[in-house]
Structures are given as C-alpha cells and as structure tokens.
Design a protein around this motif. Structure first.
Motif, PDB file in Angstrom:
ATOM      1  N   PRO A  33      50.155  21.500  56.854  1.00  0.00           N
ATOM      2  CA  PRO A  33      50.829  20.206  56.949  1.00  0.00           C
ATOM      3  C   PRO A  33      50.042  19.172  56.153  1.00  0.00           C
ATOM      4  CG  PRO A  33      49.670  20.699  58.996  1.00  0.00           C
ATOM      5  CD  PRO A  33      49.559  21.923  58.134  1.00  0.00           C
ATOM      6  N   PRO A  34      50.708  18.294  55.432  1.00  0.00           N
ATOM      7  CA  PRO A  34      49.969  17.330  54.598  1.00  0.00           C
ATOM      8  C   PRO A  34      49.270  16.274  55.445  1.00  0.00           C
ATOM      9  CG  PRO A  34      52.318  16.890  54.501  1.00  0.00           C
ATOM     10  CD  PRO A  34      52.159  18.171  55.257  1.00  0.00           C
ATOM     11  N   PRO A  59      51.213  19.866  50.645  1.00  0.00           N
ATOM     12  CA  PRO A  59      49.972  19.717  49.885  1.00  0.00           C
ATOM     13  C   PRO A  59      49.966  20.647  48.670  1.00  0.00           C
ATOM     14  CG  PRO A  59      49.539  20.190  52.203  1.00  0.00           C
ATOM     15  CD  PRO A  59      50.981  20.437  51.975  1.00  0.00           C
ATOM     16  N   ILE A  60      49.572  20.118  47.527  1.00  0.00           N
ATOM     17  CA  ILE A  60      49.417  20.933  46.319  1.00  0.00           C
ATOM     18  C   ILE A  60      48.056  20.620  45.704  1.00  0.00           C
ATOM     19  CG2 ILE A  60      51.891  21.121  45.850  1.00  0.00           C
ATOM     20  CD1 ILE A  60      51.578  18.927  43.734  1.00  0.00           C
ATOM     21  N   HIS A  61      47.546  21.571  44.936  1.00  0.00           N
ATOM     22  CA  HIS A  61      46.267  21.358  44.266  1.00  0.00           C
ATOM     23  C   HIS A  61      46.435  20.433  43.071  1.00  0.00           C
ATOM     24  CE1 HIS A  61      42.997  22.251  41.393  1.00  0.00           C
ATOM     25  NE2 HIS A  61      42.254  22.361  42.484  1.00  0.00           N
ATOM     26  N   GLY A  62      47.482  20.645  42.305  1.00  0.00           N
ATOM     27  CA  GLY A  62      47.777  19.773  41.178  1.00  0.00           C
ATOM     28  C   GLY A  62      47.324  20.286  39.831  1.00  0.00           C
ATOM     29  N   ASP A  63      46.349  21.201  39.807  1.00  0.00           N
ATOM     30  CA  ASP A  63      45.837  21.723  38.532  1.00  0.00           C
ATOM     31  C   ASP A  63      45.290  23.126  38.754  1.00  0.00           C
ATOM     32  OD1 ASP A  63      45.286  21.667  35.829  1.00  0.00           O
ATOM     33  OD2 ASP A  63      43.398  20.584  36.043  1.00  0.00           O
ATOM     34  N   TRP A  65      38.884  17.590  54.440  1.00  0.00           N
ATOM     35  CA  TRP A  65      40.120  18.044  55.099  1.00  0.00           C
ATOM     36  C   TRP A  65      40.312  19.548  54.928  1.00  0.00           C
ATOM     37  CZ3 TRP A  65      44.650  19.288  51.986  1.00  0.00           C
ATOM     38  CH2 TRP A  65      45.728  19.734  52.758  1.00  0.00           C
ATOM     39  N   LEU A  66      40.091  20.065  53.713  1.00  0.00           N
ATOM     40  CA  LEU A  66      40.237  21.505  53.496  1.00  0.00           C
ATOM     41  C   LEU A  66      39.217  22.290  54.322  1.00  0.00           C
ATOM     42  CD1 LEU A  66      40.897  21.633  49.650  1.00  0.00           C
ATOM     43  CD2 LEU A  66      42.545  21.998  51.493  1.00  0.00           C
ATOM     44  N   GLY A  89      53.492  17.229  46.947  1.00  0.00           N
ATOM     45  CA  GLY A  89      54.494  17.426  45.915  1.00  0.00           C
ATOM     46  C   GLY A  89      55.185  18.757  46.074  1.00  0.00           C
ATOM     47  N   PRO A  90      55.980  19.139  45.094  1.00  0.00           N
ATOM     48  CA  PRO A  90      56.671  20.429  45.155  1.00  0.00           C
ATOM     49  C   PRO A  90      55.689  21.568  44.888  1.00  0.00           C
ATOM     50  CG  PRO A  90      57.148  19.318  43.079  1.00  0.00           C
ATOM     51  CD  PRO A  90      56.320  18.367  43.889  1.00  0.00           C
ATOM     52  N   PRO A  91      55.662  22.594  45.724  1.00  0.00           N
ATOM     53  CA  PRO A  91      54.778  23.735  45.438  1.00  0.00           C
ATOM     54  C   PRO A  91      55.005  24.315  44.051  1.00  0.00           C
ATOM     55  CG  PRO A  91      55.684  23.903  47.658  1.00  0.00           C
ATOM     56  CD  PRO A  91      56.385  22.756  46.993  1.00  0.00           C
TER      57      PRO A  91
END
Length: 293
Positions: free
Chosen positions: A117-118, A171-175, A63-64, A200-202
C-alpha cells in the motif's frame, strides 16, 4: 569560497560524526558518492538545493525497511542528512558485493514493491520533469529538431492525461533497471537509487525492461519472457504501452541532448536518438543507442 566535493564530504562527515579514514571516491560528477571503508558507509553529495529530495529519499528507504522490502538502508549515523552550504549530504549503509539484477530478479522485486500500500508521503509520478529544460539546453541540435522535440513533448503530455486504465496505481520505483535493482553475493535482490520512487502505474516500471527488447534489442525475447513470466503480466499487451514506451524513449533522448549541449563529443549519439524518434532509421528495434556517462 567554493568547496570541492571532497571538501564537502569531509565537512559532512565531521558534522555526522563519521570518520573519513580511507575516504575514496566512487563517482564524482554533478552528484558525488564516496566510500568510507572504516565505517562501512557510503556518502552521497547531492546537487545544491536538493535538500527536500534527499530527505524524501531517506524517508522512502526507511519505509521500505519497515515494509520488509530489500533496499539500500540509511546508515543511522548521528545525522544521516547534513547540509554543507547549500549541498545536502546523505549517509547510507555500504552494500555487500553485488551485480546488476537479472530480468527475472528485477521482476520479482518489482512485484513485491508494487504489492505494498502506498505511504501517504509518496507523491504522484512526474514523467516529464525537467524535459523542457533539457530540450532548451540541446545546443548541438538543429532548430528543426528542437522544435519537433517540443511538439512531441506536448503530444506525450496530452497522451499521459488520457492514459488508458491498466493495473491499479501504487508504489513504483520509477527507474527500475539493472543498475538500480541489484543482487548481492548472498542472493538478495534490492533497490538502490530511490529518488524517483512515487505513486504511479506499475506499467511505468515494467516498460523499462520491455523497451530493452522491443525498442533497442538489448535483450533477447527469451530474456524478456523470463521477466514477463516472473512478474505475471506482459505490459506490451496493454493499450497504454506505446505511450509509456514513447515517454521513456523521449526521456532518454532528452538526457542525451542536454549532455551533448555541455559535452559536444556526445552530439552524434544525441542526434542519433532524435533521428530514431523522428523515423529516420526505420521501425524499432533501433541499433546504435549507446550509454552516455
């Protein structure tokens, strides 16, 4: 018969049609990564039972790629995910020479990711996954500290359910730290380790860099200001920052206490982190938080 990670990756390469000439381990632990120099590919051997997570990470990478966001890419072998017993093995294009991203580079990359957009397959961020189990595994901690950690975890969960409104979720990376956002010798900043990508929240991504300054003093105020200015938002001014900061610190501590339960030589570091959270070392920023391999 129990296969070693070396046996597993060789069997996976045979299934994917990838040559193992010059196979070299990069890191062999619970998860293992290997370099296949003749193919310019990296193979990742995941923990048993992680097939769905491995499939999802490949999907995020694709997707990325289609969205024009630089990130680690699937290798496009005959099969970029193969199962060897109950262990999934994935294949990725080898990155060129690179270094950890600077705060400014990380901020610019996050701004690009957060603007997308997610996609429908991305699930909501899960900030408390496996934390209870990690506390249960904290065999080096006194009972009173384990009890406090369980109570604190419940408080954080309650806070998350009432998270103040902030930037629009997406969309967030998360880590997103410098080990997972890297810059190549050609100056391209890209995301690696996509397993925690979610919706999630940026601010969840932004807090990772903010606490390097406010909680631990690992970076100067000037370096944090470069991050803040490059992203265009200061997460520390948001009313929900303290909660996300506390959750991040708790996650880092839970990881440490679990590792110490298996490797007691890390017990001192684990206890230090708990002591900081419990206020035994005064206000932030705290010193003495060291990496745990």
């Amino acid at each position: 018969m129990t296969r070693t990670p070396d046996d597993t990756v060789r069997a996976a390469c045979a299934l994917a049609g990838v040559a193992t000439t010059g196979l070299a381990p990069i890191k062999v632990a619970e998860n293992a990564t290997y370099r296949l120099p003749t193919e310019q590919i990296v193979a990742r051997v995941a923990k048993p039972g992680q097939q769905a997570a491995a499939q999802r990470e490949l999907k995020v990478a694709a997707w990325l790629e289609s969205s024009g966001v630089p990130a680690v890419r699937p290798a496009h072998t005959k099969s970029d995910l193969v199962m060897v017993g109950d262990r999934p093995v994935t294949f990725w294009k080898e990155l060129p020479a690179h270094k950890g991203g600077t705060e400014q580079e990380i901020a610019v990359a996050l701004r690009q990711l957060h603007a997308l957009p997610p996609p429908p397959f991305l699930t909501e961020v899960a900030p408390f996954v496996r934390l209870s189990e990690r506390i249960d595994a904290a065999h080096t901690l006194p009972d009173r500290d384990r009890h406090w950690m369980r109570d604190h975890l419940n408080e954080l969960r309650s806070g998350w359910e009432n998270l103040p409104e902030g930037l629009p979720w997406g969309p967030i990376h998360g880590d997103a730290w410098e080990g997972n956002v890297v810059t190549t010798v050609d100056g391209v900043t890209l995301f690696v380790d996509l397993e925690r990508a979610s919706v999630g929240p940026p601010e969840w991504d932004l807090t990772s860099t903010a606490i390097k300054h406010s909680s631990f003093g690992w970076i100067t105020g000037e370096r944090y200001a470069a991050f803040r200015d490059a992203y265009g938002h200061d997460v520390t001014n948001w009313s929900g920052f303290a909660l996300l900061r506390d959750i991040r610190e708790m996650r880092m501590t839970c990881m440490a206490v679990q590792v110490a339960g298996m490797h007691p030589d890390h017990a001192r570091q684990a206890q230090h982190r708990v002591d900081c959270l419990r206020g035994r070392f005064g206000p932030r920023p705290w010193s003495g938080w060291e990496p745990i391999a």
